[in-house]
Write a protein that holds these residues in place. Sequence first.
Motif, PDB file in Angstrom:
ATOM      1  N   LYS A   1      25.033  11.789  11.356  1.00  0.00           N
ATOM      2  CA  LYS A   1      24.667  13.211  11.350  1.00  0.00           C
ATOM      3  C   LYS A   1      25.416  13.965  12.445  1.00  0.00           C
TER       4      LYS A   1
ATOM      5  N   LEU B   1      21.931  21.573  13.887  1.00  0.00           N
ATOM      6  CA  LEU B   1      22.209  20.503  14.849  1.00  0.00           C
ATOM      7  C   LEU B   1      23.294  20.932  15.836  1.00  0.00           C
TER       8      LEU B   1
ATOM      9  N   PHE C   1      22.139  21.722   2.004  1.00  0.00           N
ATOM     10  CA  PHE C   1      21.296  21.111   3.022  1.00  0.00           C
ATOM     11  C   PHE C   1      22.151  20.505   4.133  1.00  0.00           C
ATOM     12  N   THR C   2      23.216  19.816   3.738  1.00  0.00           N
ATOM     13  CA  THR C   2      24.117  19.204   4.717  1.00  0.00           C
ATOM     14  C   THR C   2      24.699  20.264   5.646  1.00  0.00           C
TER      15      THR C   2
ATOM     16  N   GLU D   1      21.975  19.481  -2.074  1.00  0.00           N
ATOM     17  CA  GLU D   1      22.316  18.511  -1.036  1.00  0.00           C
ATOM     18  C   GLU D   1      23.482  19.015  -0.183  1.00  0.00           C
TER      19      GLU D   1
ATOM     20  N   THR E   1      13.039  11.933  14.507  1.00  0.00           N
ATOM     21  CA  THR E   1      13.058  12.015  13.044  1.00  0.00           C
ATOM     22  C   THR E   1      13.058  10.637  12.401  1.00  0.00           C
TER      23      THR E   1
ATOM     24  N   LEU F   1      17.587  12.479  17.557  1.00  0.00           N
ATOM     25  CA  LEU F   1      17.355  12.326  16.117  1.00  0.00           C
ATOM     26  C   LEU F   1      16.683  10.996  15.804  1.00  0.00           C
TER      27      LEU F   1
ATOM     28  N   MET G   1      28.248  16.773  11.884  1.00  0.00           N
ATOM     29  CA  MET G   1      28.096  18.091  12.490  1.00  0.00           C
ATOM     30  C   MET G   1      29.369  18.474  13.232  1.00  0.00           C
TER      31      MET G   1
ATOM     32  N   HIS H   1      21.844  21.603   7.928  1.00  0.00           N
ATOM     33  CA  HIS H   1      21.486  20.605   8.939  1.00  0.00           C
ATOM     34  C   HIS H   1      22.540  20.565  10.039  1.00  0.00           C
TER      35      HIS H   1
END
Length: 111
Positions: A87, A52, A44-45, A41, A77, A73, A91, A48
């Motif tokens: 998100k 982004l 992944f963060t 996780e 998504t 997004l 970012m 992402h």
Amino acid sequence: MSVADALRMMNAGLDYLNGPGAAELDAASSGLVLRSLGEIEAKFTAAHASVLARFDAADAHDSDGYGNSAAWLMAMTDMTRPDARTKVRRMRLLRGQPAMAGALVSADISK
């Protein structure tokens, strides 16, 4: 290996964990799996946020008719407005904090 290959592998792994094969996992092993999922996780963060950031910097949302990355997004998504804004905020935070982003990438957040 390509980005598409990596994404296919990630999807296959998650499909397995969400499928009947994961039911064979005994309760004692669940802690190890949860720890590994936490590391995944974190990575992944970071991934992402990195993708982004490139998307946002290039104003790539404009090509689909959206005024900002959060709106894109939400539409593309199926995120809720709060999740999309989170998100984008995350970012921007990670873009400004390379050490934090690096810790996520290495999943070295507990040390």
